[in-house]
Design a protein around this motif. Structure first.
Motif, PDB file in Angstrom:
ATOM      1  N   LEU A 104     -30.074 100.056  27.327  1.00 20.70           N
ATOM      2  CA  LEU A 104     -29.259 100.628  28.400  1.00 20.70           C
ATOM      3  C   LEU A 104     -30.019 101.785  29.043  1.00 20.70           C
ATOM      4  CD1 LEU A 104     -25.769 100.681  26.618  1.00 20.70           C
ATOM      5  CD2 LEU A 104     -26.720  98.918  28.132  1.00 20.70           C
ATOM      6  N   GLY A 105     -30.458 101.586  30.280  1.00 21.02           N
ATOM      7  CA  GLY A 105     -31.242 102.593  30.985  1.00 21.02           C
ATOM      8  C   GLY A 105     -30.580 103.963  31.078  1.00 21.02           C
ATOM      9  N   PRO A 106     -29.300 104.057  31.505  1.00 21.48           N
ATOM     10  CA  PRO A 106     -28.661 105.375  31.624  1.00 21.48           C
ATOM     11  C   PRO A 106     -28.604 106.129  30.297  1.00 21.48           C
ATOM     12  CG  PRO A 106     -27.411 103.718  32.821  1.00 21.48           C
ATOM     13  CD  PRO A 106     -28.437 102.982  32.029  1.00 21.48           C
ATOM     14  N   THR A 107     -28.348 105.411  29.205  1.00 18.92           N
ATOM     15  CA  THR A 107     -28.315 106.049  27.886  1.00 18.92           C
ATOM     16  C   THR A 107     -29.690 106.593  27.535  1.00 18.92           C
ATOM     17  OG1 THR A 107     -26.594 104.516  27.163  1.00 18.92           O
ATOM     18  CG2 THR A 107     -27.806 105.686  25.436  1.00 18.92           C
ATOM     19  N   MET A 108     -30.729 105.828  27.813  1.00 18.30           N
ATOM     20  CA  MET A 108     -32.094 106.264  27.534  1.00 18.30           C
ATOM     21  C   MET A 108     -32.431 107.545  28.305  1.00 18.30           C
ATOM     22  SD  MET A 108     -34.023 102.554  27.695  1.00 18.30           S
ATOM     23  CE  MET A 108     -35.676 103.265  27.512  1.00 18.30           C
ATOM     24  N   ILE A 109     -32.117 107.545  29.588  1.00 18.64           N
ATOM     25  CA  ILE A 109     -32.457 108.689  30.437  1.00 18.64           C
ATOM     26  C   ILE A 109     -31.715 109.943  29.997  1.00 18.64           C
ATOM     27  CG2 ILE A 109     -32.285 109.618  32.780  1.00 18.64           C
ATOM     28  CD1 ILE A 109     -32.716 106.700  33.772  1.00 18.64           C
ATOM     29  N   THR A 110     -30.410 109.818  29.761  1.00 17.98           N
ATOM     30  CA  THR A 110     -29.598 110.983  29.396  1.00 17.98           C
ATOM     31  C   THR A 110     -30.068 111.610  28.094  1.00 17.98           C
ATOM     32  OG1 THR A 110     -27.667 110.042  30.521  1.00 17.98           O
ATOM     33  CG2 THR A 110     -27.262 111.788  28.905  1.00 17.98           C
ATOM     34  N   MET A 111     -30.274 110.783  27.066  1.00 17.10           N
ATOM     35  CA  MET A 111     -30.671 111.325  25.768  1.00 17.10           C
ATOM     36  C   MET A 111     -32.081 111.895  25.826  1.00 17.10           C
ATOM     37  SD  MET A 111     -29.507 111.941  22.801  1.00 17.10           S
ATOM     38  CE  MET A 111     -30.490 113.088  21.822  1.00 17.10           C
ATOM     39  N   ALA A 112     -32.961 111.270  26.587  1.00 21.53           N
ATOM     40  CA  ALA A 112     -34.333 111.773  26.696  1.00 21.53           C
ATOM     41  C   ALA A 112     -34.376 113.128  27.391  1.00 21.53           C
ATOM     42  CB  ALA A 112     -35.206 110.771  27.444  1.00 21.53           C
ATOM     43  N   LEU A 113     -33.538 113.327  28.396  1.00 21.57           N
ATOM     44  CA  LEU A 113     -33.483 114.629  29.079  1.00 21.57           C
ATOM     45  C   LEU A 113     -32.986 115.713  28.133  1.00 21.57           C
ATOM     46  CD1 LEU A 113     -32.127 113.593  32.603  1.00 21.57           C
ATOM     47  CD2 LEU A 113     -34.430 114.403  32.032  1.00 21.57           C
ATOM     48  N   ILE A 114     -31.962 115.387  27.340  1.00 22.87           N
ATOM     49  CA  ILE A 114     -31.471 116.342  26.335  1.00 22.87           C
ATOM     50  C   ILE A 114     -32.590 116.663  25.342  1.00 22.87           C
ATOM     51  CG2 ILE A 114     -29.862 116.654  24.405  1.00 22.87           C
ATOM     52  CD1 ILE A 114     -27.869 114.894  26.001  1.00 22.87           C
ATOM     53  N   GLY A 115     -33.288 115.624  24.895  1.00 22.73           N
ATOM     54  CA  GLY A 115     -34.381 115.813  23.953  1.00 22.73           C
ATOM     55  C   GLY A 115     -35.492 116.680  24.524  1.00 22.73           C
ATOM     56  N   ASN A 150     -40.354 112.213  25.324  1.00 18.13           N
ATOM     57  CA  ASN A 150     -39.109 112.254  26.080  1.00 18.13           C
ATOM     58  C   ASN A 150     -39.338 111.917  27.546  1.00 18.13           C
ATOM     59  OD1 ASN A 150     -38.035 115.143  24.164  1.00 18.13           O
ATOM     60  ND2 ASN A 150     -37.689 112.975  23.762  1.00 18.13           N
ATOM     61  N   GLY A 151     -40.430 112.420  28.109  1.00 17.97           N
ATOM     62  CA  GLY A 151     -40.756 112.087  29.501  1.00 17.97           C
ATOM     63  C   GLY A 151     -40.988 110.605  29.677  1.00 17.97           C
ATOM     64  N   GLY A 152     -41.665 109.987  28.707  1.00 18.44           N
ATOM     65  CA  GLY A 152     -41.894 108.547  28.766  1.00 18.44           C
ATOM     66  C   GLY A 152     -40.606 107.749  28.716  1.00 18.44           C
ATOM     67  N   ILE A 153     -39.652 108.213  27.925  1.00 19.50           N
ATOM     68  CA  ILE A 153     -38.370 107.501  27.822  1.00 19.50           C
ATOM     69  C   ILE A 153     -37.591 107.586  29.125  1.00 19.50           C
ATOM     70  CG2 ILE A 153     -36.133 107.422  26.641  1.00 19.50           C
ATOM     71  CD1 ILE A 153     -37.556 108.377  24.125  1.00 19.50           C
ATOM     72  N   VAL A 154     -37.648 108.742  29.790  1.00 24.68           N
ATOM     73  CA  VAL A 154     -36.975 108.877  31.093  1.00 24.68           C
ATOM     74  C   VAL A 154     -37.531 107.841  32.078  1.00 24.68           C
ATOM     75  CG1 VAL A 154     -36.660 110.370  33.108  1.00 24.68           C
ATOM     76  CG2 VAL A 154     -36.386 111.315  30.804  1.00 24.68           C
ATOM     77  N   VAL A 155     -38.859 107.731  32.137  1.00 25.34           N
ATOM     78  CA  VAL A 155     -39.493 106.758  33.035  1.00 25.34           C
ATOM     79  C   VAL A 155     -39.098 105.333  32.643  1.00 25.34           C
ATOM     80  CG1 VAL A 155     -41.690 105.791  33.803  1.00 25.34           C
ATOM     81  CG2 VAL A 155     -41.432 108.276  33.561  1.00 25.34           C
ATOM     82  N   ALA A 156     -39.145 105.046  31.331  1.00 26.37           N
ATOM     83  CA  ALA A 156     -38.797 103.699  30.868  1.00 26.37           C
ATOM     84  C   ALA A 156     -37.351 103.358  31.186  1.00 26.37           C
ATOM     85  CB  ALA A 156     -39.032 103.591  29.358  1.00 26.37           C
ATOM     86  N   GLY A 157     -36.455 104.329  31.013  1.00 26.91           N
ATOM     87  CA  GLY A 157     -35.053 104.092  31.335  1.00 26.91           C
ATOM     88  C   GLY A 157     -34.864 103.753  32.797  1.00 26.91           C
ATOM     89  N   GLY A 158     -35.624 104.432  33.670  1.00 28.81           N
ATOM     90  CA  GLY A 158     -35.543 104.138  35.096  1.00 28.81           C
ATOM     91  C   GLY A 158     -36.040 102.739  35.413  1.00 28.81           C
ATOM     92  N   VAL A 159     -37.133 102.328  34.763  1.00 23.31           N
ATOM     93  CA  VAL A 159     -37.674 100.984  35.013  1.00 23.31           C
ATOM     94  C   VAL A 159     -36.741  99.910  34.452  1.00 23.31           C
ATOM     95  CG1 VAL A 159     -39.638  99.448  34.644  1.00 23.31           C
ATOM     96  CG2 VAL A 159     -40.032 101.882  35.010  1.00 23.31           C
ATOM     97  N   VAL A 160     -36.108 100.190  33.302  1.00 27.90           N
ATOM     98  CA  VAL A 160     -35.122  99.248  32.749  1.00 27.90           C
ATOM     99  C   VAL A 160     -33.978  99.059  33.741  1.00 27.90           C
ATOM    100  CG1 VAL A 160     -33.332  98.985  30.973  1.00 27.90           C
ATOM    101  CG2 VAL A 160     -35.666  99.613  30.312  1.00 27.90           C
TER     102      VAL A 160
END
Length: 200
Positions: A104-115, A150-160
């Motif tokens: 789930l892209g939104p979940t990835m982005i949100t948690m990565a930003l918190i991290g 964490n930055g990588g996860i934000v990017v990955a969440g966006g691509v997902v």
């Protein structure tokens, strides 16, 4: 935030490590839960990473009042733990590639930003310590690696979100493992260099 640097006394080091330890335990739980709910290899990888970091901080706390050879041994344990963690993440990424996943892209982005925010705080705290020993340098390596992940996860969440596919999540999960491998090797080299300096 003040730019004042902390003194070298053990109380300052211990207090800083306790704070960083607590933050990493909280992050490990957060990444683990959201990774399971969001079916994300990258989030689970970061959760395992933070859990291994927390264990290493416990080792570092125990090492603060020990002789230098004990500190180097503790740092070597830290480096090996990172390498073991990386192997586990790579196995999980391969499993998800073979069996499929729906991150789930939104979940990835949100948690990565918190991290990223929490790891930024950890880095700031650790950088304030003057002349850190080999274990405190290892702790700084962990927090920096996590921040980059964490930055990588934000990017990955966006691509997902954009593609609807799982490969960006798997790529970042594997990249987190690669960062851990690099960090583990650096810590082992640092411990060896520290021993060589003392021997010289």
């Amino acid at each position: 935030m003040s730019e004042e640097r902390l003194s070298l006394d053990t109380a300052d080091k211990r207090r800083t490590l306790w704070i960083v330890l607590a933050l990493n335990v909280a992050l490990a739980a957060g990444f683990g839960i959201t990774g399971a709910l969001g079916d994300s290899s990258a989030l689970i990888a970061n959760g395992l990473d933070n859990a291994s970091d927390a264990l290493v901080y416990v080792i570092s706390l125990l090492a603060l009042t020990r002789p230098d050879h004990w500190k180097r041994a503790a740092a070597r344990v830290s480096g090996v733990l990172l390498l073991v963690f990386a192997a586990g993440v790579l196995v999980d990424a391969v499993r998800r590639f073979l069996t499929g996943s729906e991150p789930l892209g939104p979940t990835m982005i949100t948690m990565a930003l918190i991290g990223a925010v929490v790891n930024g705080i950890c880095l700031w705290l650790l950088k304030r310590l003057e002349e850190p020993d080999v274990n405190l340098r290892a702790a700084t390596t962990f927090s920096f690696n996590d921040f980059v992940s964490n930055g990588g996860i934000v990017v990955a969440g966006g691509v997902v979100l954009w593609t609807g596919q799982n490969w960006p999540d798997l790529v970042v999960g594997a990249a987190v493992a690669a960062i851990a491998i690099k960090g583990g090797i650096e810590i082992l080299r640092d411990a060896a260099a520290d021993e060589a300096r003392d021997a010289g």
